[in-house]
Enzyme design. Structure first.
Site, mmCIF file in Angstrom:
data_model
loop_
_atom_site.group_PDB
_atom_site.id
_atom_site.type_symbol
_atom_site.label_atom_id
_atom_site.label_comp_id
_atom_site.label_asym_id
_atom_site.label_seq_id
_atom_site.Cartn_x
_atom_site.Cartn_y
_atom_site.Cartn_z
ATOM 1 N N HIS A 103 61.755 65.608 58.453
ATOM 2 C CA HIS A 103 63.187 65.406 58.719
ATOM 3 C C HIS A 103 63.873 66.755 58.518
ATOM 4 O O HIS A 103 64.363 67.072 57.427
ATOM 5 C CB HIS A 103 63.774 64.356 57.773
ATOM 6 N N ASP A 112 67.304 60.144 62.788
ATOM 7 C CA ASP A 112 66.819 60.980 63.894
ATOM 8 C C ASP A 112 66.373 60.101 65.063
ATOM 9 O O ASP A 112 66.645 60.401 66.225
ATOM 10 C CB ASP A 112 65.657 61.847 63.410
#
Ligand code: NAX
Length: 325
Positions: free
Chosen positions: A186, A158
């Site tokens: 996440h 990410d």
């Protein structure tokens, strides 16, 4: 020759690991003079496929790869390991509820957490298999003799995605994008924090003055990037995810460059108001051995609200799998 470092990789016949394990023994991660022993874990049904991967590893004739051991039980795979990269998990099946996925995959991490007690005393763990933060929480709660600080959940992909999008938008090289925090889970609630990111040492929001894009499309691209890759490729991110695993391990075992930080999900000590004990992503710095949560990163009301929403989801996930803790 140095003593080999022993690295366990789970889900070793999966698509992510196919982009990962070859790179673990090239010297790129642990150093050009560091021999590596691989301990590969799979479920019994995938051992045939894993054998093919082992044959290919052999065929690379990697000078630093001193041994490969394939196992179908975690006790054997984790014996004496210095690093455990926990990638293996079940994919979300058709019509499967998120709760079912949490419970099904959670059970895997109960057994693996216990088996990690057999690892070396300097063990470090990275949980990649989803839902990564909550799986990490389960694993560390069952590895009772191992300090929880040795565990992390991966949010590096990410972070990399966020850095890449800021670079693309600003037309600047990605290496100039620093101080990129992923806060929270996440998942689609994660918050990629553009308010503290820098481009060429200047605040990203000065270099990219389009606040509507930063607060809207930018965040949405990062939150939904995994789904967009599946839509385009037909399968989930593998090479970029493997690359992020490599980045994560290197960030943990090398001192963080001055003024910068990196992101990972780690057990909260209550910093930034994140409930103590949850595994949440934070900005971290490493001295090459231990990490610390970077303190004093300002959170404006927009960022605060985004972080709180992601932490709320982490609390809900924790409550869903509470019986596994
Ligand atoms: P694959 O389905 O290709 O591979 C998973 C492998 O894990 C399979 O070979 C399966 O047999 C194995 N496995 C299942 N249960 C196991 C167990 N108990 N012990 C050992 N192995 C077991 O998935 P892949 O695309 O490789 O993705 C692996 C995991 O990474 C998934 O959970 C996925 O959601 C997660 N991801 C996490 C990311 C992150 O940033 N944290 C990004 C990439 C990836 O999507």
């Amino acid at each position: 020759m140095k003593q080999p470092i022993r690295v366990a990789v789970t889900g070793a016949a999966g698509q992510l690991t196919y982009s990962l394990i070859f790179r673990l023994a090239t010297g790129e991660v642990f150093g050009p003079d560091q021999p590596v022993e691989l301990r590969l874990l799979e479920i019994p049904q995938a051992m045939g496929h894993l054998q093919g991967v082992v044959m290919e590893l052999d065929d690379c004739a990697l000078p630093l790869l001193t041994s490969i051991h394939a196992a179908d039980n975690p006790e054997e795979a984790f014996d004496g390991v210095n690093w455990a990269l926990l990638v293996g998990a079940k994919p979300r099946g058709k019509g499967m509820e998120r709760k079912d996925l949490l419970m099904d995959n959670g059970r895997i991490f109960v057994g693996q957490g216990k088996a990690l007690e057999r690892a070396a005393s300097d063990l470090r763990v990275l949980v990649v298999g989803n839902p990564a933060n909550t799986n990490c929480l389960i694993a560390l709660s069952h590895a009772q003799s191992i300090p929880p600080q040795r565990f992390a959940a991966m949010t590096r992909l990410d972070q990399n995605r966020a850095q890449a999008q800021l670079a693309l938008k600003s037309g600047r090289p990605v290496r100039e994008v620093s101080n990129m925090t992923i806060w929270g889970n996440h998942s689609a609630t994660q918050y990629p924090d553009f308010t503290n990111a820098k481009i060429g040492g200047r605040p990203a929001s000065e270099v990219i003055p389009d606040k509507t894009w930063l607060q809207g499309e930018f965040i949405s691209i990062i939150q939904k990037r995994g789904a967009a890759i599946i839509e385009a490729r037909g399968v989930s991110s593998a090479a970029s995810a493997a690359n992020a695993v490599i980045n994560h391990v290197k960030s943990m075992i090398n001192p963080t460059p001055s003024g910068d930080w990196f992101s990972a999900g780690v057990v909260s000590d209550g910093s930034y108001g994140v409930e103590k004990g949850l595994v949440s992503s934070f900005p971290l710095r490493s001295d090459g051995t231990n990490w610390q949560i970077v303190q004093g990163v300002p959170l404006d009301p927009f960022s605060r609200q985004k972080l709180d929403a992601s932490v709320k989801e982490l609390q809900e996930e924790r409550d869903t799998i509470r019986e596994l803790l």
